[in-house]
Design an enzyme around this catalytic site. Sequence first.
Site, mmCIF file in Angstrom:
data_model
loop_
_atom_site.group_PDB
_atom_site.id
_atom_site.type_symbol
_atom_site.label_atom_id
_atom_site.label_comp_id
_atom_site.label_asym_id
_atom_site.label_seq_id
_atom_site.Cartn_x
_atom_site.Cartn_y
_atom_site.Cartn_z
ATOM 1 N N THR A 250 12.900 -6.787 -10.853
ATOM 2 C CA THR A 250 12.488 -8.182 -10.976
ATOM 3 C C THR A 250 11.345 -8.478 -10.018
ATOM 4 O O THR A 250 11.409 -8.142 -8.835
ATOM 5 C CB THR A 250 13.676 -9.121 -10.671
ATOM 6 O OG1 THR A 250 14.733 -8.829 -11.582
ATOM 7 C CG2 THR A 250 13.260 -10.581 -10.816
ATOM 8 N N HIS B 133 -1.277 -8.361 2.668
ATOM 9 C CA HIS B 133 -1.284 -8.923 4.023
ATOM 10 C C HIS B 133 -2.532 -8.578 4.826
ATOM 11 O O HIS B 133 -2.733 -9.094 5.923
ATOM 12 C CB HIS B 133 -0.021 -8.505 4.790
ATOM 13 C CG HIS B 133 0.012 -7.068 5.200
ATOM 14 N ND1 HIS B 133 0.329 -6.054 4.330
ATOM 15 C CD2 HIS B 133 -0.205 -6.477 6.391
ATOM 16 C CE1 HIS B 133 0.302 -4.902 4.971
ATOM 17 N NE2 HIS B 133 -0.029 -5.124 6.234
ATOM 18 N N ASN C 270 -7.882 3.187 8.981
ATOM 19 C CA ASN C 270 -7.095 2.099 9.555
ATOM 20 C C ASN C 270 -7.137 2.059 11.076
ATOM 21 O O ASN C 270 -6.790 1.037 11.672
ATOM 22 C CB ASN C 270 -5.638 2.213 9.097
ATOM 23 C CG ASN C 270 -5.037 3.563 9.384
ATOM 24 O OD1 ASN C 270 -5.496 4.580 8.858
ATOM 25 N ND2 ASN C 270 -4.011 3.603 10.220
ATOM 26 N N CYS D 110 2.133 0.645 11.323
ATOM 27 C CA CYS D 110 3.228 1.194 10.518
ATOM 28 C C CYS D 110 3.979 2.302 11.242
ATOM 29 O O CYS D 110 5.106 2.618 10.894
ATOM 30 C CB CYS D 110 2.684 1.711 9.193
ATOM 31 S SG CYS D 110 1.792 0.462 8.246
ATOM 32 N N GLN E 128 -7.290 -1.079 3.931
ATOM 33 C CA GLN E 128 -8.012 -1.644 5.076
ATOM 34 C C GLN E 128 -9.309 -2.356 4.672
ATOM 35 O O GLN E 128 -9.784 -3.226 5.390
ATOM 36 C CB GLN E 128 -8.335 -0.543 6.088
ATOM 37 C CG GLN E 128 -7.136 0.014 6.796
ATOM 38 C CD GLN E 128 -6.444 -0.997 7.686
ATOM 39 O OE1 GLN E 128 -7.082 -1.856 8.287
ATOM 40 N NE2 GLN E 128 -5.133 -0.908 7.774
ATOM 41 N N GLY F 18 0.788 -1.216 0.000
ATOM 42 C CA GLY F 18 0.000 0.000 0.000
ATOM 43 C C GLY F 18 0.827 1.276 0.000
ATOM 44 O O GLY F 18 0.476 2.259 -0.664
ATOM 45 N N THR F 19 1.927 1.292 0.715
ATOM 46 C CA THR F 19 2.753 2.503 0.792
ATOM 47 C C THR F 19 3.323 2.865 -0.568
ATOM 48 O O THR F 19 3.266 4.025 -0.998
ATOM 49 C CB THR F 19 3.889 2.319 1.817
ATOM 50 O OG1 THR F 19 3.322 2.182 3.119
ATOM 51 C CG2 THR F 19 4.839 3.509 1.813
ATOM 52 N N SER G 81 -3.284 -4.005 -0.624
ATOM 53 C CA SER G 81 -2.158 -4.664 0.021
ATOM 54 C C SER G 81 -2.541 -6.095 0.376
ATOM 55 O O SER G 81 -3.655 -6.351 0.835
ATOM 56 C CB SER G 81 -1.729 -3.903 1.280
ATOM 57 O OG SER G 81 -0.504 -4.396 1.764
#
Length: 374
Positions: A222, A186, A136, A310, A164, A58-59, A184
């Site tokens: 890559t 995770h 979040n 974060c 989120q 996300g960042t 994102s």
Amino acid sequence: MHKEVIEEMIPYFREQYGNPSSIHKYGRFARMAIQNARKRIASLINADDVEILLTSGGTESNNTVFYGIAHQNRGKHIITSSIEHDAVLEPCKRLEAEGFQVTYLPVDKYSLVNPEDIEKEISSDTCLISIMFANNEVGTIQPIKEIGEIADEKKVTFHTDAVQAIGKIPIDVKELKVDLLSLSSHKMNGPKGVGALYIRKGVKIDPLILGGGQENGLRSGTENVASIIGFGKACQLAKDNMIQNQEHVRKLGKKLVFEILKEIPYTTLNGHSEKRIPNNVHFTFLGANGEDLIIKLDENGIAASTGSACSVRVQKASHVLKAMGFSHEQITGSLRLTLGVLNTEKEIDETVKVLKKVVKELRAVSPYKEKYNF
């Protein structure tokens, strides 16, 4: 991570370790696997696979939006909200230092942005509107469709940080009229360090990372093949199980809220009671310091937070709660608990039991003890 996600990733650490940019069969196999993952990611949000840019999370997706749009000389004005994640606020600060004007919209006590405020702030110099899908910290869902319609009518590029919300509630980028959307892995039981940016066809954006020209020249380097495969599988599982996952997590959340408010006095639920992602519950326990609560809960095997993971190493009062009008006393007594599809009712019962005990202990030595007669 989901067991199925891990199982799908394993071959790409072992037998299928080809570079997707290579033309030999190992490279071709990796490239085809990435394309399949891209299709799964796109399907979750009703996008086309060519509209998905793979990133590290996300960042990076948010940074790509801000620098990729801002430096195209479309205008020098950006509209965002005062409760965004630091992955939006920090790029805004840097762009302000470059001469951009950033409007930080206020929110109400539930953490909601008023779409009318956005419409009033749009000018001929506005190049980007960026409003998070769901907060979040307190979990409030923003009126994204209304904002999308305003942005579409005014012909201003609209981005939403949906990190989120992704995988927890249905998201249809076409219906919502968003131009750019950050995801994102995770946050939906996939691997960490991988994500995506939805870029609607026709939206021009400059690359953030230059090099060998991967991802159609928009993100060189890559590819992290195994994690991309895992992300794709997580998206497929989230889409296939959306209804039952929502029902399960919502049931756990309602039980957690009901039991905590019943068992622990001087406690409030923060954020909107209905317009919220089902996995997030955020409380204020007056007289109990949030960081002390985290330590006590951790000692009992329960993971919680006072805000964004974060920025947890930077001890500062929550800018989200400040924007919602919370007092210092309310902010320091706040705690976020988030749930997942793998959580159980037994874990909810244990959490309530432990919370009741540790809140009582902390209030016994609280400087607010006499004020509230704990």
